[in-house]
Write a protein that holds these residues in place. Structure first.
Motif, PDB file in Angstrom:
ATOM      1  N   LEU A  23       0.828  -1.211   0.000  1.00  0.00           N
ATOM      2  CA  LEU A  23       0.000   0.000   0.000  1.00  0.00           C
ATOM      3  C   LEU A  23       0.864   1.263   0.000  1.00  0.00           C
ATOM      4  CD1 LEU A  23      -2.713   1.436   0.159  1.00  0.00           C
ATOM      5  CD2 LEU A  23      -2.871   0.834   2.592  1.00  0.00           C
ATOM      6  N   VAL A  24       1.851   1.306   0.886  1.00  0.00           N
ATOM      7  CA  VAL A  24       2.663   2.536   0.946  1.00  0.00           C
ATOM      8  C   VAL A  24       3.490   2.690  -0.333  1.00  0.00           C
ATOM      9  CG1 VAL A  24       4.722   1.658   2.178  1.00  0.00           C
ATOM     10  CG2 VAL A  24       4.007   4.026   2.478  1.00  0.00           C
ATOM     11  N   SER A  25       3.930   1.569  -0.908  1.00  0.00           N
ATOM     12  CA  SER A  25       4.701   1.653  -2.160  1.00  0.00           C
ATOM     13  C   SER A  25       3.816   2.204  -3.276  1.00  0.00           C
ATOM     14  CB  SER A  25       5.219   0.279  -2.589  1.00  0.00           C
ATOM     15  OG  SER A  25       5.983  -0.281  -1.566  1.00  0.00           O
ATOM     16  N   GLY A  26       2.589   1.742  -3.316  1.00  0.00           N
ATOM     17  CA  GLY A  26       1.653   2.210  -4.344  1.00  0.00           C
ATOM     18  C   GLY A  26       1.389   3.697  -4.214  1.00  0.00           C
ATOM     19  N   ILE A  27       1.235   4.157  -2.978  1.00  0.00           N
ATOM     20  CA  ILE A  27       0.974   5.594  -2.757  1.00  0.00           C
ATOM     21  C   ILE A  27       2.198   6.398  -3.192  1.00  0.00           C
ATOM     22  CG2 ILE A  27       0.506   7.370  -1.010  1.00  0.00           C
ATOM     23  CD1 ILE A  27      -0.837   5.046   0.672  1.00  0.00           C
ATOM     24  N   LYS A  28       3.356   5.914  -2.767  1.00  0.00           N
ATOM     25  CA  LYS A  28       4.613   6.619  -3.088  1.00  0.00           C
ATOM     26  C   LYS A  28       4.795   6.740  -4.607  1.00  0.00           C
ATOM     27  CE  LYS A  28       9.412   5.672  -2.960  1.00  0.00           C
ATOM     28  NZ  LYS A  28       9.498   4.928  -4.151  1.00  0.00           N
ATOM     29  N   ASP A  29       4.591   5.627  -5.298  1.00  0.00           N
ATOM     30  CA  ASP A  29       4.763   5.650  -6.754  1.00  0.00           C
ATOM     31  C   ASP A  29       3.759   6.605  -7.412  1.00  0.00           C
ATOM     32  OD1 ASP A  29       6.727   3.814  -6.415  1.00  0.00           O
ATOM     33  OD2 ASP A  29       5.569   2.090  -7.114  1.00  0.00           O
ATOM     34  N   ALA A  30       2.545   6.586  -6.905  1.00  0.00           N
ATOM     35  CA  ALA A  30       1.490   7.386  -7.546  1.00  0.00           C
ATOM     36  C   ALA A  30       1.691   8.887  -7.358  1.00  0.00           C
ATOM     37  CB  ALA A  30       0.130   6.966  -6.994  1.00  0.00           C
ATOM     38  N   ILE A  31       2.420   9.268  -6.304  1.00  0.00           N
ATOM     39  CA  ILE A  31       2.584  10.727  -6.081  1.00  0.00           C
ATOM     40  C   ILE A  31       3.989  11.211  -6.420  1.00  0.00           C
ATOM     41  CG2 ILE A  31       0.736  10.872  -4.363  1.00  0.00           C
ATOM     42  CD1 ILE A  31       2.857  11.008  -2.162  1.00  0.00           C
ATOM     43  N   GLN A  32       4.814  10.283  -6.938  1.00  0.00           N
ATOM     44  CA  GLN A  32       6.221  10.670  -7.103  1.00  0.00           C
ATOM     45  C   GLN A  32       6.433  11.816  -8.096  1.00  0.00           C
ATOM     46  OE1 GLN A  32       8.699   7.449  -8.336  1.00  0.00           O
ATOM     47  NE2 GLN A  32       7.645   7.096 -10.266  1.00  0.00           N
ATOM     48  N   SER A 244      -8.621   4.962   2.692  1.00  0.00           N
ATOM     49  CA  SER A 244      -7.149   5.038   2.691  1.00  0.00           C
ATOM     50  C   SER A 244      -6.522   3.662   2.504  1.00  0.00           C
ATOM     51  CB  SER A 244      -6.629   5.657   3.993  1.00  0.00           C
ATOM     52  OG  SER A 244      -6.762   4.755   5.079  1.00  0.00           O
ATOM     53  N   LEU A 245      -7.372   2.641   2.416  1.00  0.00           N
ATOM     54  CA  LEU A 245      -6.848   1.264   2.328  1.00  0.00           C
ATOM     55  C   LEU A 245      -6.590   0.815   0.896  1.00  0.00           C
ATOM     56  CD1 LEU A 245      -9.077  -0.403   5.073  1.00  0.00           C
ATOM     57  CD2 LEU A 245      -6.660   0.191   5.237  1.00  0.00           C
ATOM     58  N   LYS A 246      -6.986   1.635  -0.061  1.00  0.00           N
ATOM     59  CA  LYS A 246      -6.746   1.320  -1.476  1.00  0.00           C
ATOM     60  C   LYS A 246      -5.927   2.460  -2.064  1.00  0.00           C
ATOM     61  CE  LYS A 246      -9.662  -2.285  -2.442  1.00  0.00           C
ATOM     62  NZ  LYS A 246      -9.680  -2.788  -1.094  1.00  0.00           N
ATOM     63  N   VAL A 247      -4.910   2.098  -2.824  1.00  0.00           N
ATOM     64  CA  VAL A 247      -4.046   3.134  -3.403  1.00  0.00           C
ATOM     65  C   VAL A 247      -4.884   4.136  -4.206  1.00  0.00           C
ATOM     66  CG1 VAL A 247      -2.172   3.576  -5.053  1.00  0.00           C
ATOM     67  CG2 VAL A 247      -2.030   1.612  -3.494  1.00  0.00           C
ATOM     68  N   ASP A 248      -5.736   3.613  -5.087  1.00  0.00           N
ATOM     69  CA  ASP A 248      -6.447   4.511  -6.003  1.00  0.00           C
ATOM     70  C   ASP A 248      -7.301   5.535  -5.277  1.00  0.00           C
ATOM     71  OD1 ASP A 248      -5.283   3.096  -7.966  1.00  0.00           O
ATOM     72  OD2 ASP A 248      -7.113   2.157  -8.743  1.00  0.00           O
ATOM     73  N   SER A 249      -8.099   5.060  -4.305  1.00  0.00           N
ATOM     74  CA  SER A 249      -8.997   6.022  -3.650  1.00  0.00           C
ATOM     75  C   SER A 249      -8.216   7.008  -2.788  1.00  0.00           C
ATOM     76  CB  SER A 249     -10.092   5.320  -2.842  1.00  0.00           C
ATOM     77  OG  SER A 249      -9.559   4.309  -2.030  1.00  0.00           O
ATOM     78  N   PHE A 250      -7.155   6.517  -2.108  1.00  0.00           N
ATOM     79  CA  PHE A 250      -6.391   7.442  -1.256  1.00  0.00           C
ATOM     80  C   PHE A 250      -5.682   8.486  -2.125  1.00  0.00           C
ATOM     81  CE2 PHE A 250      -2.806   8.387   1.816  1.00  0.00           C
ATOM     82  CZ  PHE A 250      -3.605   9.043   2.743  1.00  0.00           C
ATOM     83  N   VAL A 251      -5.116   8.035  -3.239  1.00  0.00           N
ATOM     84  CA  VAL A 251      -4.402   8.982  -4.102  1.00  0.00           C
ATOM     85  C   VAL A 251      -5.377   9.989  -4.721  1.00  0.00           C
ATOM     86  CG1 VAL A 251      -3.032   9.177  -6.225  1.00  0.00           C
ATOM     87  CG2 VAL A 251      -2.412   7.485  -4.486  1.00  0.00           C
ATOM     88  N   GLU A 252      -6.572   9.525  -5.055  1.00  0.00           N
ATOM     89  CA  GLU A 252      -7.576  10.476  -5.582  1.00  0.00           C
ATOM     90  C   GLU A 252      -7.928  11.520  -4.535  1.00  0.00           C
ATOM     91  OE1 GLU A 252     -11.190   9.482  -7.853  1.00  0.00           O
ATOM     92  OE2 GLU A 252     -10.328   7.467  -7.934  1.00  0.00           O
ATOM     93  N   ILE A 253      -7.994  11.091  -3.278  1.00  0.00           N
ATOM     94  CA  ILE A 253      -8.281  12.049  -2.194  1.00  0.00           C
ATOM     95  C   ILE A 253      -7.124  13.025  -2.042  1.00  0.00           C
ATOM     96  CG2 ILE A 253      -8.597  12.243   0.322  1.00  0.00           C
ATOM     97  CD1 ILE A 253     -10.266   9.601   0.132  1.00  0.00           C
ATOM     98  N   ILE A 254      -5.894  12.521  -2.111  1.00  0.00           N
ATOM     99  CA  ILE A 254      -4.722  13.423  -2.039  1.00  0.00           C
ATOM    100  C   ILE A 254      -4.799  14.446  -3.166  1.00  0.00           C
ATOM    101  CG2 ILE A 254      -2.205  13.534  -2.335  1.00  0.00           C
ATOM    102  CD1 ILE A 254      -2.121  10.649  -1.065  1.00  0.00           C
ATOM    103  N   LYS A 255      -5.088  13.961  -4.375  1.00  0.00           N
ATOM    104  CA  LYS A 255      -5.134  14.873  -5.527  1.00  0.00           C
ATOM    105  C   LYS A 255      -6.290  15.863  -5.403  1.00  0.00           C
ATOM    106  CE  LYS A 255      -2.694  11.959  -8.840  1.00  0.00           C
ATOM    107  NZ  LYS A 255      -2.812  10.978  -9.926  1.00  0.00           N
ATOM    108  N   GLY A 256      -7.353  15.412  -4.779  1.00  0.00           N
ATOM    109  CA  GLY A 256      -8.507  16.305  -4.579  1.00  0.00           C
ATOM    110  C   GLY A 256      -8.213  17.426  -3.602  1.00  0.00           C
ATOM    111  N   ALA A 257      -7.134  17.255  -2.834  1.00  0.00           N
ATOM    112  CA  ALA A 257      -6.785  18.290  -1.839  1.00  0.00           C
ATOM    113  C   ALA A 257      -5.723  19.244  -2.376  1.00  0.00           C
ATOM    114  CB  ALA A 257      -6.296  17.614  -0.562  1.00  0.00           C
ATOM    115  N   ILE A 258      -5.350  19.070  -3.631  1.00  0.00           N
ATOM    116  CA  ILE A 258      -4.300  19.948  -4.196  1.00  0.00           C
ATOM    117  C   ILE A 258      -4.922  21.237  -4.712  1.00  0.00           C
ATOM    118  CG2 ILE A 258      -2.643  20.174  -6.120  1.00  0.00           C
ATOM    119  CD1 ILE A 258      -1.985  17.211  -5.750  1.00  0.00           C
TER     120      ILE A 258
END
Ligand code: PEP
Length: 258
Positions: A23-32, A244-258
C-alpha cells in the motif's frame, strides 16, 4: 492564514507487513511526479507491527512526501504496562504524528479525556505531534449538544498545554455517526463545527496560535467528497479510514486536496 493541508490515512487494524508495504509503495509511486510543494502533507498510520516496514520504505527512498503516524501510544516512558507501546518506541521509527482519542479508542477501549490529555502532553514533550480526534455521537447531535460536547473534549485534551504548543497540534473532527458508515457530514456543517473548535482554541491559546492549528474532517471521506470539503474555509484536510486502504482512492483524495 494559510495552513498546509494534511491528508492522513488511518489504516486501523488492517494490513500485515506485506500488505502495508504494498500500500505505501503504491501511494509513493502514484505521487512521485507531483511536486512536494504542491502536495498536501500526506500521512499514513499503519498498525504498530507495520511501522517498521512502512518507515523503511518512506525513509530509505528519502520520500519526504509521506509522513508516518502511529494510531495510538501510551504516555508512560517504560515499565510494567503489558501490551502498550511508548512514544519513544514509536519515535524510533521516525514517526512524526500519533493519532489519539479516536472514537474507537474512546468507545471500545474506554479511553477517557484525562488519558487523552496525558498522551497529548507526553507526545508534545517527545517532540512529536498529536492528531487529537473529537466528535459527537448521533444521539448527542440529536440532543443538540454537539458543540458543547466537542468544546469540552478539546478543553480537556489540551489542559495544561502551553499556548505555543497548542499551535502545533492537529485536531480531527470526526462525527462518530459518519465514521465507517458511508454517511458524510454535510461539508458546510462540518465547517461550522470546525469553526467552533477554532473558537475554543482561541479561548485556550489566543487567536494567533489558534489560527495555526490544522483541523481535519474525518468520517466517510471519499474521492467524491474531498473537493467540496477542501473548499470550506476552515477544513484543513482529512483523516481517512476506509478509503485510505486502497491506493487509487487514497491517491484520488490526495489529488482532490491539491
Ligand atoms: C476514521 O477511522 O478515522 C475514519 C474517518 O474512518 P472512515 O473514513 O472509514 O469513516
Amino acid at each position: 492564514m494559510s495552513r498546509r493541508p494534511i491528508i492522513a490515512g488511518n489504516w486501523k487494524m488492517h494490513n500485515n507487513r506485506e500488505e502495508s508495504l504494498k500500500l505505501v509503495s503504491g501511494i509513493k509511486d502514484a505521487i512521485q511526479n507531483i511536486d512536494l510543494d504542491a502536495l498536501p502533507e500526506v500521512v499514513v498510520a499503519p498498525v504498530f507491527t507495520s511501522l517498521h516496514v512502512v518507515s523503511e520504505k518512506i525513509c530509505n527512498c528519502g520520500c519526504a512526501k509521506i509522513k508516518l503516524a502511529a494510531q495510538n501510544c501510551y504516555y508512560e516512558a517504560k515499565g510494567a504496562f503489558t501490551g502498550e507501546v511508548s512514544i519513544d518506541m514509536i519515535k524510533d521509527f521516525d514517526a512524526k504524528y500519533i493519532i489519539i482519542g479516536h472514537s474507537e479508542r474512546r468507545q471500545i477501549f474506554g479511553e477517557s479525556d484525562e488519558m487523552i490529555n496525558k498522551k497529548a502532553i507526553a507526545i508534545i514533550d517527545a517532540g512529536l505531534t498529536p492528531i487529537i480526534c473529537c466528535g459527537e455521537t448521533l444521539e448527542q447531535r440529536e440532543l443538540g449538544v454537539t458543540d458543547s460536547h466537542i468544546a469540552s473534549q478539546i478543553v480537556k485534551a489540551l489542559d495544561g498545554i502551553k499556548p505555543s504548543d497548542v499551535a502545533n497540534v492537529v485536531i480531527a473532527y470526526e462525527p462518530i455517526w459518519a465514521i465507517g458508515t458511508g454517511k458524510t457530514c454535510d461539508s458546510a456543517e462540518a465547517n461550522r463545527v470546525i469553526k467552533g473548535i477554532r473558537a475554543t482554541l482561541t479561548q485556550i491559546a489566543g487567536k494567533e496560535n489558534a489560527d495555526k492549528v490544522r483541523i481535519l474532517y474525518g468520517g466517510s471521506v471519499k474521492p467524491e467528497t474531498i473537493k467540496e470539503q477542501m473548499a470550506q474555509s476552515d477544513i484543513d484536510g482529512a483523516l481517512v479510514g476506509g478509503a485510505s486502504l486502497k491506493v487509487d482512492s487514497f491517491v484520488e483524495i490526495i489529488k482532490g486536496a491539491i
